[in-house]
Design a protein around this motif. Structure first.
Motif, PDB file in Angstrom:
ATOM      1  N   THR A  66       0.827  -1.212   0.000  1.00 26.87           N
ATOM      2  CA  THR A  66       0.000   0.000   0.000  1.00 26.87           C
ATOM      3  C   THR A  66       0.860   1.261   0.000  1.00 26.87           C
ATOM      4  N   ALA A  67       2.138   1.144   0.346  1.00 25.28           N
ATOM      5  CA  ALA A  67       3.054   2.285   0.263  1.00 25.28           C
ATOM      6  C   ALA A  67       3.656   2.439  -1.132  1.00 25.28           C
ATOM      7  N   GLY A  68       3.338   1.496  -2.034  1.00 22.16           N
ATOM      8  CA  GLY A  68       3.768   1.632  -3.421  1.00 22.16           C
ATOM      9  C   GLY A  68       5.039   0.902  -3.787  1.00 22.16           C
ATOM     10  N   GLU A  69       5.539   0.030  -2.915  1.00 18.13           N
ATOM     11  CA  GLU A  69       6.764  -0.712  -3.237  1.00 18.13           C
ATOM     12  C   GLU A  69       6.483  -1.814  -4.255  1.00 18.13           C
ATOM     13  N   VAL A  70       7.528  -2.163  -5.030  1.00 17.02           N
ATOM     14  CA  VAL A  70       7.516  -3.329  -5.916  1.00 17.02           C
ATOM     15  C   VAL A  70       8.699  -4.200  -5.495  1.00 17.02           C
ATOM     16  N   PHE A  71       8.437  -5.478  -5.201  1.00 13.87           N
ATOM     17  CA  PHE A  71       9.498  -6.290  -4.590  1.00 13.87           C
ATOM     18  C   PHE A  71       9.198  -7.778  -4.765  1.00 13.87           C
ATOM     19  N   ASP A  72      10.219  -8.595  -4.533  1.00 15.12           N
ATOM     20  CA  ASP A  72      10.079 -10.046  -4.410  1.00 15.12           C
ATOM     21  C   ASP A  72      10.099 -10.385  -2.921  1.00 15.12           C
ATOM     22  N   HIS A  73       9.414 -11.474  -2.576  1.00 16.28           N
ATOM     23  CA  HIS A  73       9.383 -11.875  -1.169  1.00 16.28           C
ATOM     24  C   HIS A  73       9.376 -13.393  -1.084  1.00 16.28           C
ATOM     25  N   HIS A  74      10.220 -13.933  -0.199  1.00 18.84           N
ATOM     26  CA  HIS A  74      10.279 -15.367   0.030  1.00 18.84           C
ATOM     27  C   HIS A  74      10.161 -15.606   1.534  1.00 18.84           C
ATOM     28  N   GLY A  75       8.978 -15.962   1.998  1.00 22.36           N
ATOM     29  CA  GLY A  75       8.735 -16.140   3.416  1.00 22.36           C
ATOM     30  C   GLY A  75       8.171 -17.508   3.734  1.00 22.36           C
ATOM     31  N   ARG A  76       7.725 -17.663   4.977  1.00 26.38           N
ATOM     32  CA  ARG A  76       7.169 -18.946   5.389  1.00 26.38           C
ATOM     33  C   ARG A  76       5.813 -19.198   4.745  1.00 26.38           C
TER      34      ARG A  76
END
Length: 358
Positions: A142-152
């Protein structure tokens, strides 16, 4: 001391004692919009939209359409029921349609049984682990970031890429998170991730101990939280009239409702519920005041309705003094309610809000 933020409460079960069919009104779109407009014009800063019969998104959208930009909906949302990217898209759409800086999320972790009905097989501590990962993603999206994420729990690639056109409405800020939890994992979640920590009403002694613990854990993460309190109010011209109104709630509640709400305490989850139960011990008194735990504090609401079960009962002057006492503990946000919600929004706005905001 800063000006307190004061919210009202919106739920489709409305009436003088809506936990019983005889005390419930017929509610439709027009009535709910009337309730939202009343709370807005009475001077409340927004309202908590609770999980109940209705989904909170269409309910809050219907009321946001007829209220002003100062009136900010707080939506109760269970993490994990929709993907974090989908929730972010809903939040940003809301901001585009009804204005930025209006929407807030009330993080609801729910019970193990509730989430199993929705297909999530998680125990108490796992729910908080999911919540921490989920809301950290929602904040970034919601803050506008674009990213990859690898979590549980989540694997995301180019998350937020499809939100690029919507995200600028937030100006780089995330949708604020509000949350209440009394267990150690709950307090840790609040300390690390949320903006406003909410608690139910308790006597000032144990409440101060909990708030100090929350402040300490937030400081350990280099953060400072706002502190909020969820309370029901029974306000009348005199103390005697207020306690008589509380007595009537006991009288009109059916044995079936008491049995359903009290049940077997050993099967209930949550430190918040346990703290509430300890205040009344599962006992239905002959007179409401038998359960008074501190001047004007009555935990009897949890005998017949779910959720926050503490009411402040008394004359206008007494209720104002109790709320000011909570302010002195550091509370800067109140979520208030009274039944019926429509009429009591006016009563409390006219009697309590001016004094509380002095």
């Amino acid at each position: 001391m800063t000006r307190p933020e004061i919210l009202w409460y919106v739920i489709p079960r409305e009436g003088a004692y809506p936990w019983e069919p005889a005390g419930r009104r017929r509610v439709d779109l027009a009535y709910l919009q009337q309730l939202g407009v009343a709370a807005d014009r009475a001077g409340f800063d927004g309202a908590l939209f609770a999980t109940d019969l209705y989904d909170v998104w269409p309910l809050a959208s219907a009321l946001a359409a007829v209220t002003g930009p100062r009136f900010k909906p707080l939506l109760a949302v269970h993490p994990g029921l929709v993907s974090p990217t989908q929730l972010a898209k809903q939040a940003l759409t809301f901001a585009h349609l009804f204005g930025p800086d209006r929407l807030r999320f009330n993080v609801v972790n729910g019970s193990t049984e509730q989430l199993r009905q929705a297909g999530l097989q998680l125990d108490h501590d796992e729910r908080y682990e999911l919540s921490a990962e989920y809301w950290s993603l929602v904040k970034r999206l919601t803050a506008g970031e674009v990213f990859d994420h690898h979590g549980r729990f989540y694997e995301l690639t180019s998350a937020g890429a499809n939100l690029r056109e919507l995200a600028p409405i937030q100006g780089g800020k995330h949708t604020p998170l509000w949350f209440g939890g009394s267990s150690a994992p709950g307090i840790e979640l609040a300390a690390e991730h949320v903006d406003v920590y909410l608690t139910w009403g308790e006597p000032p002694g144990p409440l101060k101990e909990k708030l100090d613990r929350v402040r300490g854990r937030a400081a350990a993460h280099g953060r400072q939280l706002r502190l909020g309190l969820r309370l029901h109010l029974i306000v009348r011209d005199t103390e005697a009239e207020a306690w008589a109104a509380a007595d009537r709630l006991l009288d009109v509640t059916s044995p079936q409702t008491y049995a359903r709400m009290l049940g077997d305490p050993d099967t209930r989850e949550g430190e918040g519920w346990a703290r509430q139960f300890r205040q009344h011990g599962g006992r239905v008194p002959a007179k409401a005041r038998e359960l008074e735990t501190y001047p004007n504090l009555w935990p009897g609401m949890s005998l017949f309705r779910p959720g926050p079960g503490t009411a402040v009962v008394g004359s206008t002057a007494q209720v104002v003094e109790r709320l000011r006492e909570f302010r002195r503990l550091g509370i800067d946000t109140f979520i208030l309610s009274g039944n019926p919600l429509l009429e009591e929004s006016y009563r409390i706005a006219e009697t309590i809000l001016p004094a509380l905001r002095e």
